[in-house]
Design a protein around this motif. Structure first.
Motif, mmCIF file in Angstrom:
data_model
loop_
_atom_site.group_PDB
_atom_site.id
_atom_site.type_symbol
_atom_site.label_atom_id
_atom_site.label_comp_id
_atom_site.label_asym_id
_atom_site.label_seq_id
_atom_site.Cartn_x
_atom_site.Cartn_y
_atom_site.Cartn_z
ATOM 1 N N UNK A 233 0.854 -1.202 0.000
ATOM 2 C CA UNK A 233 0.000 0.000 0.000
ATOM 3 C C UNK A 233 0.877 1.234 0.000
ATOM 4 N N UNK A 234 0.515 2.188 -0.804
ATOM 5 C CA UNK A 234 1.154 3.492 -0.703
ATOM 6 C C UNK A 234 0.061 4.555 -0.739
ATOM 7 N N UNK A 235 0.074 5.436 0.243
ATOM 8 C CA UNK A 235 -0.915 6.525 0.291
ATOM 9 C C UNK A 235 -0.174 7.844 0.426
ATOM 10 N N UNK A 236 -0.664 8.831 -0.299
ATOM 11 C CA UNK A 236 -0.028 10.158 -0.223
ATOM 12 C C UNK A 236 -1.097 11.235 -0.099
ATOM 13 N N UNK A 237 -0.985 12.032 0.946
ATOM 14 C CA UNK A 237 -1.832 13.213 1.115
ATOM 15 C C UNK A 237 -3.319 12.935 1.205
ATOM 16 N N UNK A 238 -3.700 11.818 1.852
ATOM 17 C CA UNK A 238 -5.134 11.495 1.951
ATOM 18 C C UNK A 238 -5.850 12.479 2.873
ATOM 19 N N UNK A 239 -6.948 13.026 2.366
ATOM 20 C CA UNK A 239 -7.774 13.955 3.155
ATOM 21 C C UNK A 239 -9.219 13.489 3.048
ATOM 22 N N UNK A 240 -9.939 13.496 4.192
ATOM 23 C CA UNK A 240 -11.370 13.186 4.163
ATOM 24 C C UNK A 240 -12.119 14.074 5.150
ATOM 25 N N UNK A 241 -13.148 14.731 4.632
ATOM 26 C CA UNK A 241 -14.011 15.573 5.480
ATOM 27 C C UNK A 241 -15.397 14.958 5.538
ATOM 28 N N UNK B 242 0.047 10.240 4.882
ATOM 29 C CA UNK B 242 0.988 9.532 3.999
ATOM 30 C C UNK B 242 1.368 8.242 4.691
ATOM 31 N N UNK B 243 1.323 7.144 3.983
ATOM 32 C CA UNK B 243 1.926 5.935 4.549
ATOM 33 C C UNK B 243 2.297 4.935 3.474
ATOM 34 N N UNK B 244 3.282 4.115 3.820
ATOM 35 C CA UNK B 244 3.770 3.078 2.903
ATOM 36 C C UNK B 244 3.825 1.774 3.667
ATOM 37 N N UNK B 245 3.138 0.779 3.162
ATOM 38 C CA UNK B 245 3.109 -0.522 3.840
ATOM 39 C C UNK B 245 3.878 -1.527 2.978
ATOM 40 N N UNK B 246 5.035 -1.972 3.454
ATOM 41 C CA UNK B 246 5.812 -2.932 2.662
ATOM 42 C C UNK B 246 5.083 -4.264 2.537
ATOM 43 N N UNK B 247 5.264 -4.929 1.412
ATOM 44 C CA UNK B 247 4.605 -6.221 1.220
ATOM 45 C C UNK B 247 5.155 -7.217 2.250
ATOM 46 N N UNK B 248 4.264 -7.977 2.863
ATOM 47 C CA UNK B 248 4.662 -8.992 3.844
ATOM 48 C C UNK B 248 4.806 -8.460 5.262
ATOM 49 N N UNK B 249 4.582 -7.154 5.453
ATOM 50 C CA UNK B 249 4.754 -6.563 6.792
ATOM 51 C C UNK B 249 3.525 -6.792 7.659
ATOM 52 N N UNK B 250 3.730 -6.697 8.959
ATOM 53 C CA UNK B 250 2.618 -6.529 9.896
ATOM 54 C C UNK B 250 2.652 -5.048 10.268
ATOM 55 N N UNK B 251 1.628 -4.334 9.859
ATOM 56 C CA UNK B 251 1.649 -2.869 9.944
ATOM 57 C C UNK B 251 0.514 -2.404 10.851
ATOM 58 N N UNK B 252 0.837 -1.566 11.827
ATOM 59 C CA UNK B 252 -0.178 -1.085 12.766
ATOM 60 C C UNK B 252 -0.543 0.367 12.508
ATOM 61 N N UNK C 113 -5.752 13.442 -2.413
ATOM 62 C CA UNK C 113 -4.693 12.459 -2.233
ATOM 63 C C UNK C 113 -4.899 11.201 -3.067
ATOM 64 N N UNK C 114 -3.902 10.355 -3.053
ATOM 65 C CA UNK C 114 -3.955 9.105 -3.820
ATOM 66 C C UNK C 114 -3.568 7.938 -2.931
ATOM 67 N N UNK C 115 -4.107 6.761 -3.269
ATOM 68 C CA UNK C 115 -3.649 5.548 -2.606
ATOM 69 C C UNK C 115 -3.571 4.462 -3.661
ATOM 70 N N UNK C 116 -2.570 3.645 -3.491
ATOM 71 C CA UNK C 116 -2.405 2.519 -4.392
ATOM 72 C C UNK C 116 -2.264 1.257 -3.561
ATOM 73 N N UNK C 117 -3.003 0.223 -4.006
ATOM 74 C CA UNK C 117 -2.917 -1.070 -3.339
ATOM 75 C C UNK C 117 -2.380 -2.052 -4.375
ATOM 76 N N UNK C 118 -1.247 -2.636 -4.077
ATOM 77 C CA UNK C 118 -0.518 -3.467 -5.049
ATOM 78 C C UNK C 118 -0.426 -2.745 -6.400
ATOM 79 N N UNK C 119 -0.220 -1.446 -6.330
ATOM 80 C CA UNK C 119 -0.020 -0.676 -7.550
ATOM 81 C C UNK C 119 -1.292 -0.212 -8.241
#
Ligand code: ATP
Length: 323
Positions: A15-23, A34-44, A69-75
């Motif tokens: 997962x890669x997310x950049x500048x996500x905003x929600x109202x 912003x966050x980046x979740x490496x493949x195979x990680x346990x991410x909290x 903002x944008x988010x990508x899941x497995x690209x």
């Protein structure tokens, strides 16, 4: 619309997310995450109630769209295109009370593209493997709350997703079932599955996660490894000496905390000096401080959380102790 495969920004990220905003009306629920979740990680995703965890997870999953903002899941920009690769346990638990357990699991798998027969077969297998074989033919309404939650979790996993997203998965479980869930999460990661979960209990993130995003007031002041978060705070030295004073005292920082004991020994607490432990020990020995014990205690994730998110956010977390 045809599925459009996209090239991942970095191939090893689930997962890669950049500048996500929600109202939501007047509420700025998520404010530039912003966050980046490496493949195979346990991410909290770690934060107090109302911090924006669920809203962030929902945007990552494509259940709601970000305002910015944008988010990508497995690209993929559109997580729905790869729904079959994802398992999601929402914060609001709920299964149809009249369904039998294997049917409930199969039903959840079918929503992610798994044929019902195969879902039933795997459902029975999973229930056996998790000590619930005796309850396979029971209706959901006949289960305890913890059992029902486990069945829902098995339904989240039955289609063998590559990414598992769990919203507050430990809530509502007793200590034994929390332990079992920890084991399941570790097993998933050992199989290469990426697991991302939200929690307001620092202890769960500290025990399980490689990486965390700390979220407070809709912002993420820290996203990265648990180790790097802990290293933001200097390790603490705990020193015990026979003597209370001497030239060696100049080796200790001025603000070292001194705690004299009734038995005549003296405890000292202070951050690890920049020169390192060996230089300190040399001066203590040469100065004949009478060292009785010396240990270095690394900061925990809780201390790092206070440093990063502030005491108020930490207090909001602290009230929730694991069962
Ligand atoms: P919790 O652990 O209590 O579920 P959270 O960290 O998951 O908290 P969110 O559920 O993401 O937090 O909520 C963030 C903020 O957005 C809160 O102020 C919440 O009231 C608000 N919010 C979330 N969803 C909605 C909605 N659908 N409509 C209006 N406000 C919302």
């Amino acid at each position: 619309m045809a599925t459009q495969a996209q090239t991942p920004l970095i191939e090893t990220l689930a997962i890669e997310a950049k500048g996500l905003v929600k109202r939501f009306d007047d509420t700025l629920a998520v404010d530039g995450v912003d966050l980046s979740v490496p493949e195979g990680a346990i991410y909290g995703i770690l934060g107090p109630n109302g911090a924006g965890k669920t809203t962030t997870l929902r945007m990552l999953l494509g259940i709601i769209d970000p305002d910015e903002g944008v988010r990508r899941v497995f690209g993929h920009d559109r997580p729905h295109d790869i729904a079959r690769l994802i398992g999601y346990l929402p914060e609001e638990r709920g299964l149809y009370p009249a369904m039998k357990c294997d049917e409930a699991i199969a039903f959840m798998g079918a929503l992610r593209g798994l044929p019902l027969d195969e879902g039933r077969r795997r459902g029975r297998e999973l229930m056996e493997a998790h000590g619930l074989g005796h309850a396979v033919d029971r209706q959901i309404r006949q289960l305890s709350k913890g059992m029902a939650q486990t069945v829902q979790l098995l339904g989240t996993l039955v289609h063998r997703p590559r990414l598992v997203v769990l919203d507050e998965p430990f809530s509502g479980l007793d200590a034994i079932n929390q332990g079992k869930l920890e084991v399941m999460i570790r097993e998933l990661a050992a199989d290469g599955v990426t697991v991302i979960f939200s929690t307001h209990v620092i202890h769960h993130a500290e025990r399980l996660c490689d990486d965390v995003a700390i979220i407070a007031g809709g912002k993420v002041p820290y996203a990265g490894s648990v180790d790097a978060a802990r290293d933001r705070i200097p390790a603490q030295v705990r020193l015990e000496t026979r003597r209370a004073e001497g030239a060696w005292c100049t080796a200790l920082p001025d603000d070292a905390r001194h705690d004299p004991k009734k038995d005549g020994s003296h405890f000292w607490y202070f951050p690890l000096p920049a020169g390192g432990i060996e230089a300190l020990l040399k001066r203590l020995i040469e100065g004949e401080a009478g060292v009785l014990s010396l240990s270095i205690e690394r900061a925990g994730l809780h201390d790092a959380f206070v440093e990063i998110a502030g005491a108020a956010a930490a207090k909001a977390m602290k009230d929730e102790v694991p069962a």
